[in-house]
Write an enzyme that holds these catalytic residues in place. Structure first.
Site, PDB file in Angstrom:
ATOM      1  N   GLY A  40       0.815  -1.201   0.000  1.00 37.94           N
ATOM      2  CA  GLY A  40       0.000   0.000   0.000  1.00 37.94           C
ATOM      3  C   GLY A  40       0.855   1.259   0.000  1.00 37.94           C
ATOM      4  O   GLY A  40       0.552   2.239  -0.694  1.00 37.94           O
ATOM      5  N   THR A  41       1.921   1.236   0.759  1.00 37.84           N
ATOM      6  CA  THR A  41       2.783   2.413   0.853  1.00 37.84           C
ATOM      7  C   THR A  41       3.391   2.756  -0.503  1.00 37.84           C
ATOM      8  O   THR A  41       3.381   3.922  -0.927  1.00 37.84           O
ATOM      9  CB  THR A  41       3.896   2.168   1.889  1.00 37.84           C
ATOM     10  OG1 THR A  41       3.288   1.913   3.151  1.00 37.84           O
ATOM     11  CG2 THR A  41       4.829   3.361   1.999  1.00 37.84           C
ATOM     12  N   ASN A  63      -8.265   4.229   8.137  1.00 31.97           N
ATOM     13  CA  ASN A  63      -7.768   3.040   8.832  1.00 31.97           C
ATOM     14  C   ASN A  63      -7.923   3.113  10.346  1.00 31.97           C
ATOM     15  O   ASN A  63      -7.993   2.091  11.001  1.00 31.97           O
ATOM     16  CB  ASN A  63      -6.306   2.795   8.468  1.00 31.97           C
ATOM     17  CG  ASN A  63      -5.466   4.046   8.528  1.00 31.97           C
ATOM     18  OD1 ASN A  63      -5.776   5.049   7.899  1.00 31.97           O
ATOM     19  ND2 ASN A  63      -4.403   4.012   9.304  1.00 31.97           N
ATOM     20  N   GLN A  91      -8.069   0.096   3.079  1.00 38.10           N
ATOM     21  CA  GLN A  91      -8.946  -0.465   4.112  1.00 38.10           C
ATOM     22  C   GLN A  91     -10.301  -0.894   3.556  1.00 38.10           C
ATOM     23  O   GLN A  91     -11.116  -1.452   4.290  1.00 38.10           O
ATOM     24  CB  GLN A  91      -9.146   0.543   5.257  1.00 38.10           C
ATOM     25  CG  GLN A  91      -7.893   0.797   6.064  1.00 38.10           C
ATOM     26  CD  GLN A  91      -7.448  -0.411   6.888  1.00 38.10           C
ATOM     27  OE1 GLN A  91      -8.235  -1.296   7.206  1.00 38.10           O
ATOM     28  NE2 GLN A  91      -6.170  -0.460   7.223  1.00 38.10           N
ATOM     29  N   SER A 105      -3.594  -3.002  -0.614  1.00 42.95           N
ATOM     30  CA  SER A 105      -2.489  -3.704   0.031  1.00 42.95           C
ATOM     31  C   SER A 105      -2.973  -5.108   0.392  1.00 42.95           C
ATOM     32  O   SER A 105      -3.948  -5.271   1.122  1.00 42.95           O
ATOM     33  CB  SER A 105      -2.068  -2.946   1.284  1.00 42.95           C
ATOM     34  OG  SER A 105      -1.132  -3.720   2.001  1.00 42.95           O
ATOM     35  N   HIS A 156      -2.009  -7.564   2.314  1.00 44.85           N
ATOM     36  CA  HIS A 156      -2.086  -8.137   3.660  1.00 44.85           C
ATOM     37  C   HIS A 156      -3.266  -7.626   4.480  1.00 44.85           C
ATOM     38  O   HIS A 156      -3.505  -8.083   5.594  1.00 44.85           O
ATOM     39  CB  HIS A 156      -0.768  -7.939   4.421  1.00 44.85           C
ATOM     40  CG  HIS A 156      -0.469  -6.552   4.871  1.00 44.85           C
ATOM     41  ND1 HIS A 156      -0.645  -6.139   6.171  1.00 44.85           N
ATOM     42  CD2 HIS A 156       0.001  -5.478   4.204  1.00 44.85           C
ATOM     43  CE1 HIS A 156      -0.276  -4.867   6.282  1.00 44.85           C
ATOM     44  NE2 HIS A 156       0.115  -4.446   5.107  1.00 44.85           N
ATOM     45  N   THR A 174      11.921  -7.669 -10.993  1.00 44.37           N
ATOM     46  CA  THR A 174      11.299  -8.981 -11.165  1.00 44.37           C
ATOM     47  C   THR A 174      10.091  -9.093 -10.246  1.00 44.37           C
ATOM     48  O   THR A 174      10.154  -8.735  -9.066  1.00 44.37           O
ATOM     49  CB  THR A 174      12.322 -10.090 -10.857  1.00 44.37           C
ATOM     50  OG1 THR A 174      13.389  -9.951 -11.791  1.00 44.37           O
ATOM     51  CG2 THR A 174      11.697 -11.477 -10.979  1.00 44.37           C
ATOM     52  N   CYS A 225       1.838   7.675  23.131  1.00 39.03           N
ATOM     53  CA  CYS A 225       2.761   6.745  23.785  1.00 39.03           C
ATOM     54  C   CYS A 225       2.959   5.462  22.988  1.00 39.03           C
ATOM     55  O   CYS A 225       3.912   4.729  23.225  1.00 39.03           O
ATOM     56  CB  CYS A 225       2.256   6.385  25.174  1.00 39.03           C
ATOM     57  SG  CYS A 225       1.962   7.803  26.224  1.00 39.03           S
TER      58      CYS A 225
END
Ligand SMILES: Cc1ncc(COP(=O)(O)O)c(C=O)c1O
Ligand code: FES
Lengths: 124, 392
Positions: free
Chosen positions: B72-73, B152, B184, B204, B206, B242, B329
């Site tokens: 996706g990136t 997302n 998404q 994407s 995955h 490839t 965090c």
């Protein structure tokens, strides 16, 4: 990610809460991630008898607050003043690099509480 | 700790057994390079082209318009840069939103440093982009608009076809390419590119039970394009290198299955999602984030006042529950989620955000268990928080 010691203090934090007639209260905000920690101390004959904390923050922030309150109990003011961020992190078996700043919060809040106590002493 | 309750399907999904089975022969048996001439190589070529056709069928496009990438990136990077640079002489302005994935946002920021102008259109409190805001942002220098199909973090679905209409009206015959990050959306939403009205679309693998490290970029025929990865002539000169044959094979099968399962997936997840939302929003000062109805079937996201997300996640992990948070965090940058902030939620509250994203494997029993443990976790953490007493 966290050491067993950190997880232990996170799961079973020692000394949660506030002290209503505290001799010193210190709070510290984290400029890095925006968390807040508040430490209350009760002092008798120059020794810290009791310490409690309230923390809004991550696992490391909660564990370091818990640890610092444990470390400081029974210490004289002079001894408590030299508790460093590094000492808190070491006592917890280390913190992940991205979480080192959370330990600053704990020692700094403690030092604020001691300053508050000392100020009150002068006035009183 | 008992069995894992995985509620982080927006982060990644397990590879579907049928997908894995389809991929396996292409590692060691039919390992040929699709660009070579002999038989095993041609088997690999056919497999790649069959996957391209499978993807094209779901997108409602021709196979030639489908490019395989590394994820996706990469698809987002190529889409934004390909147009920005190809059209540089015509204009240097691009439009995106404040709640895009970093793959688009950081690409846009990088382009700003290279002298492009970027308008980041805001969203409302539900995370929805107003098509008229996009329309108003268009200038005669605009060459690209990139708005995600669904967010997302909070699951809000964007009005892509309405935005497409506005772009068309405002472009007045000029070419403004419209890209959507649909990463998404696969398996939940209709990905037909004509219905959406987009010129480019990223996926994407995955995220829909395919392998990691494989993506799709749809590029409408005739769209402006400048190649970014130079080398061999693979992928019609759009992306040299490839081909990841097993990954591409897996992507084709995974998308086909996701599309076939879509009605069942939406029904199953919507039921569980609404059950989880009903359970969690009963907690005092716990709020749903994202749009109440225009949201992905599998996204239930919240924020809890006075507490921080990582400590919630750790407590959930003790019970075997995997979820995610937009708290500062939990991010390596130690900055709170730009999505939550973009919706106008204050920093300290953004800290308490939690996202559950469901999948086909989740059960009602799991959801009820999660809903039953959250109140305890929240009150335990609130009991330690200095904000609880101050702000009540
Ligand atoms: C909306 C969106 N765009 C892009 C990506 C990036 O995809 P990938 O992990 O395949 O690079 C993700 C996944 O994190 C995403 O959720
Ligand atoms: S308190 Fe925010 S990272 Fe530790």
């Amino acid at each position: 990610m966290y050491s067993d010691m950190v997880m232990d203090h996170f799961k079973n934090p020692r000394n949660i809460g506030s002290i209503t007639d505290a001799d010193g209260v210190g709070s510290e905000g984290n400029p890095v991630c925006g968390d807040i920690m508040k430490i209350y101390i009760k002092v008798k004959d120059g020794r810290i008898e009791d310490a409690k904390f309230q923390t809004f923050g991550c696992g490391a922030a909660i564990a370091t607050s818990s640890m610092v309150t444990e470390m400081v109990k029974g210490k004289t003011i002079e001894e408590a003043l030299v508790i460093s961020n590094k000492a808190v992190a070491e006592a917890l078996g280390g913190l992940p690099a991205t979480k080192m700043h959370c330990s600053n919060l704990a020692a700094d809040a403690l030092h604020r509480a001691i300053e508050d106590y000392q100020k009150k002493q002068k006035v009183g | 700790m008992g069995k894992l309750i995985y509620l982080d399907h927006a982060a990644t999904t397990p590879v579907h057994p049928k997908v894995l089975e389809a991929m396996l022969p292409y590692f060691s048996e039919r390992f040929g390079n699709p660009s070579s001439v002999y038989t095993i190589a041609q088997e690999a070529r056919q497999a790649v082209e069959a996957a391209r056709t499978q993807v094209a069928e779901v997108l409602g496009c021709t196979p030639r318009e489908v490019t395989f990438t590394s994820g996706g990136t990469e698809s987002d990077n190529i889409a934004v840069k390909a147009v920005a640079f190809a059209q540089q002489k015509l204009g240097n302005h691009i439009i995106t939103s404040t709640i895009e994935h970093h793959a688009v946002l950081e690409t846009a920021h990088a382009l700003e440093k290279m002298g492009f102008q970027v308008t980041f259109v805001p969203v409302d409190k539900y995370g929805v982009v107003n098509p008229d805001d996009v329309g108003r942002a268009i200038t005669d220098k605009t060459t690209l608009v990139s708005i995600m199909l669904a967010n997302n973090e909070v699951g809000t679905i964007e009005p892509i076809s309405d935005i497409a209409k506005v772009i068309k009206e405002r472009a007045k015959g000029r070419k403004i390419a419209f890209h959507t990050d649909a990463v998404q959306g696969a398996g939940s939403l209709d990905l037909n590119v004509d219905k959406l009205g987009v010129d480019m679309l990223s996926l994407s693998s995955h995220k829909f039970y395919g392998p990691k490290g494989v993506g799709v970029l749809y590029i409408r025929r005739g769209s402006p394009f400048q190649t970014w990865q130079h080398g061999g002539t693979q992928e019609r000169n759009r992306r040299a290198g490839t081909e990841n044959v097993p990954g591409i094979v897996g992507t084709g099968v995974a998308l086909k299955i996701a599309e076939e399962n879509r009605p069942a997936f939406v029904k199953h997840c919507t039921f569980l999602r609404d059950r989880l939302i009903a359970g969690i929003t009963k907690i005092e000062r716990a709020y749903l984030t994202g749009h109440p109805t225009q949201r992905l079937a599998n996204n239930a996201s919240f924020y809890f006042e006075f507490i921080e997300g990582e400590s919630i996640l750790l407590n959930l992990d003790f019970e075997g529950v995997a979820a995610s948070s937009g708290s500062a965090c939990t991010s390596a940058s130690l900055e709170p989620s730009h999505v939550i902030m973009g919706m106008g939620i204050p920093v300290e509250v953004a800290h308490g955000s939690i996202r559950f994203t469901l999948g086909l494997g989740n059960t009602q029993e799991e959801i009820d268990f999660v809903a039953s443990i959250i109140p305890g976790i929240v009150s335990r953490l609130r009991a330690m928080s200095p904000l609880t007493s101050e702000k009540r």
